[in-house]
Design an enzyme around this catalytic site. Structure first.
Site, PDB file in Angstrom:
ATOM      1  N   GLU A 107      45.991 -32.425 115.920  1.00  7.73           N
ATOM      2  CA  GLU A 107      45.247 -32.564 117.181  1.00  7.73           C
ATOM      3  C   GLU A 107      43.900 -33.260 116.979  1.00  7.73           C
ATOM      4  O   GLU A 107      43.075 -33.290 117.887  1.00  7.73           O
ATOM      5  CB  GLU A 107      45.071 -31.204 117.866  1.00  7.73           C
ATOM      6  CG  GLU A 107      44.573 -30.105 116.976  1.00  7.73           C
ATOM      7  CD  GLU A 107      44.662 -28.721 117.618  1.00  7.73           C
ATOM      8  OE1 GLU A 107      44.757 -28.622 118.843  1.00  7.73           O
ATOM      9  OE2 GLU A 107      44.623 -27.745 116.858  1.00  7.73           O
TER      10      GLU A 107
ATOM     11  N   ARG B 153      50.419 -19.637 116.708  1.00  4.91           N
ATOM     12  CA  ARG B 153      49.217 -20.361 116.291  1.00  4.91           C
ATOM     13  C   ARG B 153      48.133 -19.353 115.941  1.00  4.91           C
ATOM     14  O   ARG B 153      47.867 -18.432 116.707  1.00  4.91           O
ATOM     15  CB  ARG B 153      48.735 -21.263 117.441  1.00  4.91           C
ATOM     16  CG  ARG B 153      47.416 -21.978 117.134  1.00  4.91           C
ATOM     17  CD  ARG B 153      47.016 -22.918 118.250  1.00  4.91           C
ATOM     18  NE  ARG B 153      46.556 -22.203 119.431  1.00  4.91           N
ATOM     19  CZ  ARG B 153      46.297 -22.797 120.602  1.00  4.91           C
ATOM     20  NH1 ARG B 153      46.488 -24.094 120.747  1.00  4.91           N
ATOM     21  NH2 ARG B 153      45.876 -22.098 121.632  1.00  4.91           N
TER      22      ARG B 153
ATOM     23  N   ARG C 165      37.722 -32.882 128.025  1.00  2.00           N
ATOM     24  CA  ARG C 165      38.764 -32.602 129.011  1.00  2.00           C
ATOM     25  C   ARG C 165      38.367 -31.538 130.032  1.00  2.00           C
ATOM     26  O   ARG C 165      39.089 -31.305 130.994  1.00  2.00           O
ATOM     27  CB  ARG C 165      40.095 -32.255 128.327  1.00  2.00           C
ATOM     28  CG  ARG C 165      40.122 -31.011 127.476  1.00  2.00           C
ATOM     29  CD  ARG C 165      41.428 -30.978 126.675  1.00  2.00           C
ATOM     30  NE  ARG C 165      41.520 -29.851 125.774  1.00  2.00           N
ATOM     31  CZ  ARG C 165      42.199 -28.749 126.045  1.00  2.00           C
ATOM     32  NH1 ARG C 165      42.849 -28.631 127.166  1.00  2.00           N
ATOM     33  NH2 ARG C 165      42.251 -27.768 125.165  1.00  2.00           N
TER      34      ARG C 165
ATOM     35  N   ARG D 245      50.013 -18.535 121.797  1.00  2.00           N
ATOM     36  CA  ARG D 245      48.549 -18.588 121.679  1.00  2.00           C
ATOM     37  C   ARG D 245      48.021 -17.202 121.327  1.00  2.00           C
ATOM     38  O   ARG D 245      47.824 -16.367 122.204  1.00  2.00           O
ATOM     39  CB  ARG D 245      47.932 -19.077 122.989  1.00  2.00           C
ATOM     40  CG  ARG D 245      48.395 -20.462 123.424  1.00  2.00           C
ATOM     41  CD  ARG D 245      47.741 -20.875 124.736  1.00  2.00           C
ATOM     42  NE  ARG D 245      48.145 -22.213 125.152  1.00  2.00           N
ATOM     43  CZ  ARG D 245      49.174 -22.478 125.964  1.00  2.00           C
ATOM     44  NH1 ARG D 245      49.895 -21.470 126.453  1.00  2.00           N
ATOM     45  NH2 ARG D 245      49.471 -23.716 126.286  1.00  2.00           N
TER      46      ARG D 245
ATOM     47  N   ASN E 244      46.677 -32.140 123.963  1.00  2.00           N
ATOM     48  CA  ASN E 244      45.489 -31.935 124.813  1.00  2.00           C
ATOM     49  C   ASN E 244      44.224 -32.315 124.051  1.00  2.00           C
ATOM     50  O   ASN E 244      43.420 -33.125 124.503  1.00  2.00           O
ATOM     51  CB  ASN E 244      45.373 -30.475 125.270  1.00  2.00           C
ATOM     52  CG  ASN E 244      46.642 -29.973 125.933  1.00  2.00           C
ATOM     53  OD1 ASN E 244      47.604 -30.701 126.066  1.00  2.00           O
ATOM     54  ND2 ASN E 244      46.637 -28.725 126.343  1.00  2.00           N
TER      55      ASN E 244
ATOM     56  N   CYS F 237      53.537 -29.713 121.166  1.00  2.00           N
ATOM     57  CA  CYS F 237      53.339 -28.468 121.916  1.00  2.00           C
ATOM     58  C   CYS F 237      52.245 -28.603 122.969  1.00  2.00           C
ATOM     59  O   CYS F 237      51.924 -27.654 123.672  1.00  2.00           O
ATOM     60  CB  CYS F 237      53.019 -27.300 120.979  1.00  2.00           C
ATOM     61  SG  CYS F 237      51.438 -27.468 120.132  1.00  2.00           S
TER      62      CYS F 237
END
Length: 550
Positions: free
Chosen positions: A438, A340, A472, A304, A461, A509
């Site tokens: 995503e 990323r 979330r 990240r 996520n 991931c």
């Protein structure tokens, strides 16, 4: 539920577990900077001024420690802000204004500091000079620090403290990124969601964590003993001798289980029927690589990169980024490192990006959208990545993709960066390039995307959040949030199949990759790679090695 302070008075609270583990240790209450300041009449002005000067000295010492730590971790240029704050604290005009107000109006030092801070901040903000305008935030910062020291809410030095259980109302990514991870035994928060950044961090660090614990922070004192039980979802303050003994026994039992898992080290990640699966680790900074190596991950499946942007007062330079990426690649010694590109926005807010308030930041101006709208920020990161690629096995992945046009735009910017590096004669290497899947849009066009990129990494996520239309971060919706929803599993299968049709690999991931109940389903779908928190690598490897196709 309010806890009155009594010696040896055990109090037990129920919360929601986000990582199953157990810990016993002292509590450290992490308070936000917003101490409520009241105007109070005083009789001894000189006594108040002496208190204020003591608080100035304490603030200077704290800033010096922060400067020393920052120099070691992020270099002198980034640490300079703490020197600026020290100089501003010593400013005669600032101190005189506070002292005059205490003497003339006979008010308490906290109030005089808060008002003077506001006055100076407004004065700086209204100046034409950009540099002076930027000092407005600094003056508010040092005034807040002074007020905290005056009111006995001095910020806890997370580096000097002994290993402790961190208790807070909630924790933002920029707060947790600054903590010394070796000093944290567990997290307990009053608010937060099971999918929050704190929860992800706890799982990455392999420490127990509870959210939704109805504890009054003011009723706790630093140093109180407590137990965090992630299995039972309980937070016990001032536990009895008997509970302490039971906890120690259970901690020893957990340590023994971990010891058995160590036998997975050095083993291949291969199913019983001989299919090789890549098992990588997710990390948030270069310092997490020790945990990746310790847990025997084959590589890094999600680095990240936003840790370089969080908790700072300005954009990281190309050199800062290049050095961090280069160090990661060198430490991983030829193993794959997938970085990323920056994923700022949503729950990861950074003041200097000036993103502004958004009604729905999770669906707002974030990640690749910022990069495409502000290409200079993106190009700085891409230059650093391409230059670092020379030093190891680098792959780059782009988050929040929704169209083939976005990928075309990204590749055009990459080509510009290559041309600039070629023209300057700077050595670089083209890394493998992939996209994160995503958004439901990316799933539905994954057949087209697969023809454009080298690989897919499924970020479960956000994919779950967008597919189920559930924020979330909203704890009220935890009961509706079903990561095992058929729709999510069908989407993962679809993405993997579309990747394979084009001869590309597809991994996961997101947090779901470490869900041990789904390992068999992922193997059956043909998932090529799982990237999980370092603490979960050996557990997932054990599951994979026990899987056999029907």
């Amino acid at each position: 539920m309010y806890m009155k302070r009594k010696h040896n008075m055990t109090q037990e609270y129920k919360g929601k577990s986000v990582y199953k583990g157990i810990a016993l240790g002292p509590v450290v209450v992490f308070q936000k900077n917003d101490v409520q300041v009241k105007r109070e009449k005083i009789t001894d002005a000189e006594g108040e001024i002496a208190r204020m000067q003591d608080a100035v000295r304490a603030s200077q010492e704290q800033l010096q420690k922060l400067y020393d730590k920052a120099v070691k971790e992020v270099g002198e240029a980034s640490a300079a802000i703490f020197e600026v704050h020290q100089m501003m604290l010593e400013d005669e005009d600032y101190q005189d204004a506070i002292c005059n107000m205490i003497r003339n109006e006979m008010v308490n030092a906290e109030y005089a500091v808060a008002v003077t801070g506001d006055n100076f901040a407004e004065m700086f903000a209204s100046m034409d000079d950009d540099y002076m305008q930027a000092r407005s935030a600094d003056i508010r910062d040092i005034s807040n620090r002074l007020v905290q020291n005056l009111s006995g809410h001095a910020p806890v030095d997370m580096n000097d403290m002994e290993p402790s259980i961190i208790v807070a109302d909630d924790l933002s990514p920029s707060e947790t990124v600054q903590m010394d991870k070796d000093k944290i035994l567990g997290f307990v928060t009053v608010h937060g969601s099971t999918n929050s950044h704190t929860a992800i961090l706890a799982r990455m660090m392999n420490i127990p964590a509870l959210i939704g614990v109805p504890v009054e922070l003011d009723a706790l004192q630093n140093g109180m003993q407590a137990v965090v039980d992630g299995f039972a979802g309980t937070f016990v303050v001032e536990p009895s001798k008997e509970v302490c003994e039971q906890t120690k026994a259970r901690m020893a039992e957990e340590a023994e289980k971990q010891q058995l898992l160590q036998q997975m080290k050095g083993q291949e990640t291969v199913t019983k029927d001989g299919r090789q699966v890549h098992l990588y680790a997710n990390i948030g900074s270069v310092s997490d690589i020790a945990s990746v190596l310790d847990n025997d991950a084959e590589g890094i499946g999600l680095f990240r990169s936003e840790f370089l942007y969080l908790g700072k007062t300005d954009f990281p330079t190309e050199e800062e980024q290049f050095n961090a990426y280069k160090q990661a690649l060198q430490l991983m010694a030829g193993k794959k490192v997938i970085i990323r590109t920056l994923d700022i926005g949503a729950d990861k807010q950074v003041d200097y990006f000036n993103l502004g308030q958004e009604d729905n930041p999770a669906m707002g101006y974030r990640a690749i959208r910022i990069c495409l709208k502000q290409p200079e920020i993106f190009k700085t990161q891409l230059r650093a990545l391409l230059r670092a690629a020379v030093y190891g096995n680098l792959s780059v992945m782009y988050p929040m993709i929704t169209s083939t046009e976005e990928v075309e735009q990204i590749f055009a910017i990459v080509e510009e960066v290559r041309a600039e590096l070629d023209a300057a004669g700077i050595p670089y290497k083209m890394p493998e390039q992939g996209v994160m899947i995503e958004t439901p849009a990316a799933v539905m066009i994954s057949d087209e995307l697969a023809e454009m990129v080298d690989f897919f990494s499924i970020g479960t996520n956000d994919l779950t959040q967008y597919t189920l239309a559930i924020d979330r971060q909203n704890a009220k919706l935890d009961d509706f949030y079903n990561a095992h929803h058929k729709a999510i599993l069908r989407m993962i299968r679809m993405v993997v199949e579309n990747a394979h049709k084009c001869g590309k690999w597809a991994g996961i991931c997101g947090e779901l990759g470490a869900d041990l109940e789904l390992t068999d389903a992922f193997m059956e779908m043909g998932v090529d790679e799982l990237s999980v928190a370092p603490s979960m690598v050996l557990k997932v490897r054990k599951n994979i090695r026990e899987y056999t196709a029907n």
